[in-house]
Design a protein around this motif. Structure first.
Motif, PDB file in Angstrom:
ATOM      1  N   LEU A 294       0.802  -1.191   0.062  1.00 44.73           N
ATOM      2  CA  LEU A 294       0.008   0.024  -0.039  1.00 44.73           C
ATOM      3  C   LEU A 294       0.890   1.158  -0.058  1.00 44.73           C
ATOM      4  CD1 LEU A 294      -2.625   1.188  -0.236  1.00 44.73           C
ATOM      5  CD2 LEU A 294      -2.935   0.899   2.479  1.00 44.73           C
ATOM      6  N   LEU A 295       1.917   0.971   0.778  1.00 43.71           N
ATOM      7  CA  LEU A 295       3.054   2.424   0.601  1.00 43.71           C
ATOM      8  C   LEU A 295       3.345   2.559  -0.475  1.00 43.71           C
ATOM      9  CD1 LEU A 295       4.703   4.384   2.089  1.00 43.71           C
ATOM     10  CD2 LEU A 295       6.310   2.531   2.637  1.00 43.71           C
ATOM     11  N   GLY A 296       3.690   1.495  -1.255  1.00 41.79           N
ATOM     12  CA  GLY A 296       4.272   1.948  -2.749  1.00 41.79           C
ATOM     13  C   GLY A 296       3.256   2.486  -3.594  1.00 41.79           C
ATOM     14  N   TYR A 297       1.930   2.000  -3.496  1.00 42.08           N
ATOM     15  CA  TYR A 297       0.963   2.554  -4.291  1.00 42.08           C
ATOM     16  C   TYR A 297       0.573   3.903  -3.685  1.00 42.08           C
ATOM     17  CZ  TYR A 297      -3.740   3.412  -5.903  1.00 42.08           C
ATOM     18  OH  TYR A 297      -5.025   3.708  -6.420  1.00 42.08           O
ATOM     19  N   LEU A 298       0.768   4.321  -2.538  1.00 42.87           N
ATOM     20  CA  LEU A 298       0.569   5.697  -2.413  1.00 42.87           C
ATOM     21  C   LEU A 298       1.605   6.656  -2.774  1.00 42.87           C
ATOM     22  CD1 LEU A 298      -0.610   5.161   1.410  1.00 42.87           C
ATOM     23  CD2 LEU A 298      -1.926   5.955  -0.155  1.00 42.87           C
ATOM     24  N   GLU A 299       2.716   6.037  -2.922  1.00 41.64           N
ATOM     25  CA  GLU A 299       3.872   7.016  -3.462  1.00 41.64           C
ATOM     26  C   GLU A 299       3.361   7.015  -5.064  1.00 41.64           C
ATOM     27  OE1 GLU A 299       8.000   6.206  -0.967  1.00 41.64           O
ATOM     28  OE2 GLU A 299       6.906   4.451  -2.228  1.00 41.64           O
ATOM     29  N   LYS A 300       3.073   6.101  -5.766  1.00 40.01           N
ATOM     30  CA  LYS A 300       2.664   6.229  -7.205  1.00 40.01           C
ATOM     31  C   LYS A 300       1.486   7.457  -7.046  1.00 40.01           C
ATOM     32  CE  LYS A 300       3.918   1.572  -8.851  1.00 40.01           C
ATOM     33  NZ  LYS A 300       3.446   0.342  -9.268  1.00 40.01           N
ATOM     34  N   ARG A 301       0.601   7.184  -6.463  1.00 36.29           N
ATOM     35  CA  ARG A 301      -0.728   8.029  -6.338  1.00 36.29           C
ATOM     36  C   ARG A 301      -0.402   9.329  -6.122  1.00 36.29           C
ATOM     37  NH1 ARG A 301      -6.105   6.265  -5.654  1.00 36.29           N
ATOM     38  NH2 ARG A 301      -7.488   7.967  -4.760  1.00 36.29           N
ATOM     39  N   ASP A 333      -3.174  17.121   8.316  1.00 36.27           N
ATOM     40  CA  ASP A 333      -3.726  18.290   8.019  1.00 36.27           C
ATOM     41  C   ASP A 333      -4.616  17.945   6.630  1.00 36.27           C
ATOM     42  OD1 ASP A 333      -4.672  20.646   6.964  1.00 36.27           O
ATOM     43  OD2 ASP A 333      -2.633  21.497   6.645  1.00 36.27           O
ATOM     44  N   LYS A 334      -5.844  17.923   6.828  1.00 42.72           N
ATOM     45  CA  LYS A 334      -6.495  17.665   5.636  1.00 42.72           C
ATOM     46  C   LYS A 334      -6.391  18.587   4.302  1.00 42.72           C
ATOM     47  CE  LYS A 334     -10.931  20.126   6.807  1.00 42.72           C
ATOM     48  NZ  LYS A 334     -10.918  21.111   5.757  1.00 42.72           N
ATOM     49  N   ASP A 335      -5.690  19.633   4.224  1.00 41.20           N
ATOM     50  CA  ASP A 335      -5.691  20.641   3.487  1.00 41.20           C
ATOM     51  C   ASP A 335      -4.164  20.470   2.867  1.00 41.20           C
ATOM     52  OD1 ASP A 335      -8.104  21.575   3.405  1.00 41.20           O
ATOM     53  OD2 ASP A 335      -7.725  22.703   5.162  1.00 41.20           O
ATOM     54  N   LYS A 336      -3.446  19.728   3.364  1.00 38.19           N
ATOM     55  CA  LYS A 336      -1.779  19.367   2.937  1.00 38.19           C
ATOM     56  C   LYS A 336      -2.283  18.925   1.455  1.00 38.19           C
ATOM     57  CE  LYS A 336       2.707  17.955   4.699  1.00 38.19           C
ATOM     58  NZ  LYS A 336       3.319  17.427   5.825  1.00 38.19           N
ATOM     59  N   LEU A 337      -1.331  19.553   0.668  1.00 39.81           N
ATOM     60  CA  LEU A 337      -1.165  19.022  -0.875  1.00 39.81           C
ATOM     61  C   LEU A 337      -0.490  17.590  -0.917  1.00 39.81           C
ATOM     62  CD1 LEU A 337      -0.502  22.102  -2.698  1.00 39.81           C
ATOM     63  CD2 LEU A 337      -2.596  21.072  -2.365  1.00 39.81           C
ATOM     64  N   ALA A 338      -0.791  16.800  -1.820  1.00 39.53           N
ATOM     65  CA  ALA A 338      -0.263  15.542  -1.851  1.00 39.53           C
ATOM     66  C   ALA A 338       1.226  15.438  -2.138  1.00 39.53           C
ATOM     67  CB  ALA A 338      -0.827  14.780  -3.115  1.00 39.53           C
ATOM     68  N   VAL A 343       7.137  10.747   2.925  1.00 38.42           N
ATOM     69  CA  VAL A 343       7.269   9.374   3.011  1.00 38.42           C
ATOM     70  C   VAL A 343       6.704   8.853   4.453  1.00 38.42           C
ATOM     71  CG1 VAL A 343       8.571   7.314   2.770  1.00 38.42           C
ATOM     72  CG2 VAL A 343       8.943   9.319   1.134  1.00 38.42           C
ATOM     73  N   ASP A 344       7.194   9.535   5.396  1.00 38.15           N
ATOM     74  CA  ASP A 344       6.756   8.890   6.601  1.00 38.15           C
ATOM     75  C   ASP A 344       5.379   9.158   6.970  1.00 38.15           C
ATOM     76  OD1 ASP A 344       7.625   8.393   9.562  1.00 38.15           O
ATOM     77  OD2 ASP A 344       6.784  10.131  10.011  1.00 38.15           O
ATOM     78  N   GLU A 345       4.555  10.303   6.506  1.00 42.39           N
ATOM     79  CA  GLU A 345       3.293  10.368   6.716  1.00 42.39           C
ATOM     80  C   GLU A 345       2.699   9.371   5.675  1.00 42.39           C
ATOM     81  OE1 GLU A 345       2.900  15.022   7.462  1.00 42.39           O
ATOM     82  OE2 GLU A 345       3.278  14.376   5.714  1.00 42.39           O
ATOM     83  N   LEU A 346       3.010   9.110   4.399  1.00 45.06           N
ATOM     84  CA  LEU A 346       2.406   7.980   3.760  1.00 45.06           C
ATOM     85  C   LEU A 346       2.358   6.877   4.495  1.00 45.06           C
ATOM     86  CD1 LEU A 346       3.680   8.883   0.001  1.00 45.06           C
ATOM     87  CD2 LEU A 346       1.519   9.404   0.894  1.00 45.06           C
TER      88      LEU A 346
END
Length: 430
Positions: A294-301, A333-338, A343-346
């Motif tokens: 899932l971490l790998g997918y989030l980084e791609k996303r 923060d819900k308003d933080k840009l992707a 990486v730690d937050e992801l």
């Protein structure tokens, strides 16, 4: 003695033209699934059968099984799906009257079987009332006497059995089958009244606890996620040790959590809570992906949608109602840009979505439980006959015993199995 018997023979012969064999008189305490099965089998064997049912009708709890559709057994009737202090006892009984025997029994009464998910077998009508109807019709055809609103207060043995009712009336029987049920769903009449009767006859009782019941969680996010359903995995930890996992539809509620996987884990959770042990539930709301995957997918996303805010970034991945609660749980923060999410937050997001941890603080009690864990200790009961090893002529069946099954038709399988064996054995002629 020989002359007396001869004279009795002569009287019977000249009065009726034939010698009548005295029927074995059986009283069955409880008109639930196991009691009805026992009554039918015993009556087919020629016994004189009376059911004493405390409710105003028999089979009340049966009507609620399978959400009113009655999954009356399962294709996968293996020992792993049954629980109790003596697995050998359960295994022996199932070898006598198992899944195929149950299906055959009901087919001959008119119930056409239909299989659904997880091997659950229902009547083709998908109505629990169909199962109860054919049992009632057969019992009536065989002349089984059914006495409703009849609560048993005491049973004594002095040669024959004396069964005392709360009304003050007493009945006599050659043999008695206790099929009073456990304590789950007391609205159906299951209030544990069979336990003191069993104890008074010398039997030990394993403390009863609710099973197949919803769990209460400690979390300030429950109101926000109440009513949210996910397809996920639930993992049960007791004192830090992984005990069991299950998969499927999981429902978050305002008190905690429900759904088939939770019910399957609840037996061990409730027993641990009763013993004041620490119980924890990890819920994966992203199924079939590990944290690293899932971490790998989030980084791609993140690379695909760098300008989206975190709240928007998670849309399409998880149920929308979970997004804000997840972000708040992680204190992000819900308003933080992707593009600005580290990486730690992801990794923290990936961990929570695959392993959201909750402390289990309770359960929904007997009123919501589908079955009972614990009951009459089976070491003093013969699995081949369901007869007491302590009191000759006393038999047990159903949920009253220290046997319970997983969700999916296993508890009804046990009711049919134990009821059949008890009814067949108790009706053997003297």
């Amino acid at each position: 003695m020989g002359i007396l018997l001869y004279n009795l023979y002569i009287v019977l012969y000249f009065h009726t033209g034939q010698v009548k064999t005295m029927k074995n008189k059986i009283i069955i305490v409880g008109g639930g699934a196991s009691g009805l099965m026992a009554a039918i089998v015993a009556a087919r064997n020629g016994a004189e059968v009376t059911i004493l049912e405390k409710n105003d009708r028999v089979g009340k709890k049966l009507l609620a099984t399978g959400n009113g559709r009655c999954n009356f057994t399962n294709e996968d009737v293996r020992l792993v799906h049954f629980h109790g202090s003596d697995k050998a006892f359960i295994e022996k009984a199932l070898s006598i009257f198992g899944r195929d025997s149950v299906i055959d029994f009901f087919e001959h009464l008119g119930i056409a079987p239909a299989s659904e998910d997880n091997g659950k077998i229902y009547p083709l009508s998908f109505q629990a009332s169909s199962v109860l109807d054919v049992l009632r019709y057969e019992a009536d055809r065989l002349g089984v006497e059914v006495r409703v609103n009849s609560t048993v207060s005491k049973i004594a043995r002095d040669g024959k059995f004396k069964v005392y009712l709360k009304s003050g009336e007493s009945l006599t029987a050659d043999r008695v089958i206790l099929a009073t049920g456990g304590m789950a769903m007391p609205v159906s009449g299951s209030d544990g009244n069979g336990y003191p009767i069993a104890k008074s006859l010398g039997h030990e009782v394993v403390p009863a606890t609710p099973s197949l019941v919803q769990l209460k969680l400690k979390s300030d996010k429950l109101k926000q996620i109440n009513g949210t359903k996910v397809v996920g995995k639930a993992s049960l930890f007791i004192d830090g040790e992984l005990i069991k996992e299950d998969y499927g539809d999981i429902l978050f509620t305002d008190y905690g959590i429900s759904g088939p996987p939770i019910l399957q884990l609840s037996r061990e959770a409730v027993i641990a809570l009763e013993g004041s042990r620490r119980v924890k539930l990890d819920v994966s709301i992203i199924l079939n992906k590990s944290e690293e995957e899932l971490l790998g997918y989030l980084e791609k996303r993140r690379g695909w949608m760098p300008e989206k805010r975190l709240e928007e970034f998670l849309i399409g991945m998880i149920n929308k109602r979970l997004i804000i609660p997840v972000i708040k749980e992680l204190k992000l923060d819900k308003d933080k840009l992707a593009k600005d999410i580290s990486v730690d937050e992801l990794r923290r997001i990936a961990h929570l979505l695959t392993c959201w941890s909750f402390d289990v603080i309770g359960h929904n009690g007997w009123g919501q439980a589908q079955t009972t864990a614990g009951g009459v200790f089976t070491k003093d009961i013969d699995p081949s006959t369901m007869e007491s090893r302590l009191v000759k002529g006393l038999y047990f069946a159903g949920e009253l015993l220290d046997v319970d099954g997983d969700c999916g038709g296993y508890n009804l399988q046990w009711a049919w199995t134990s009821g059949y064996i008890a009814g067949n054995s108790a009706s053997v002629k003297f």
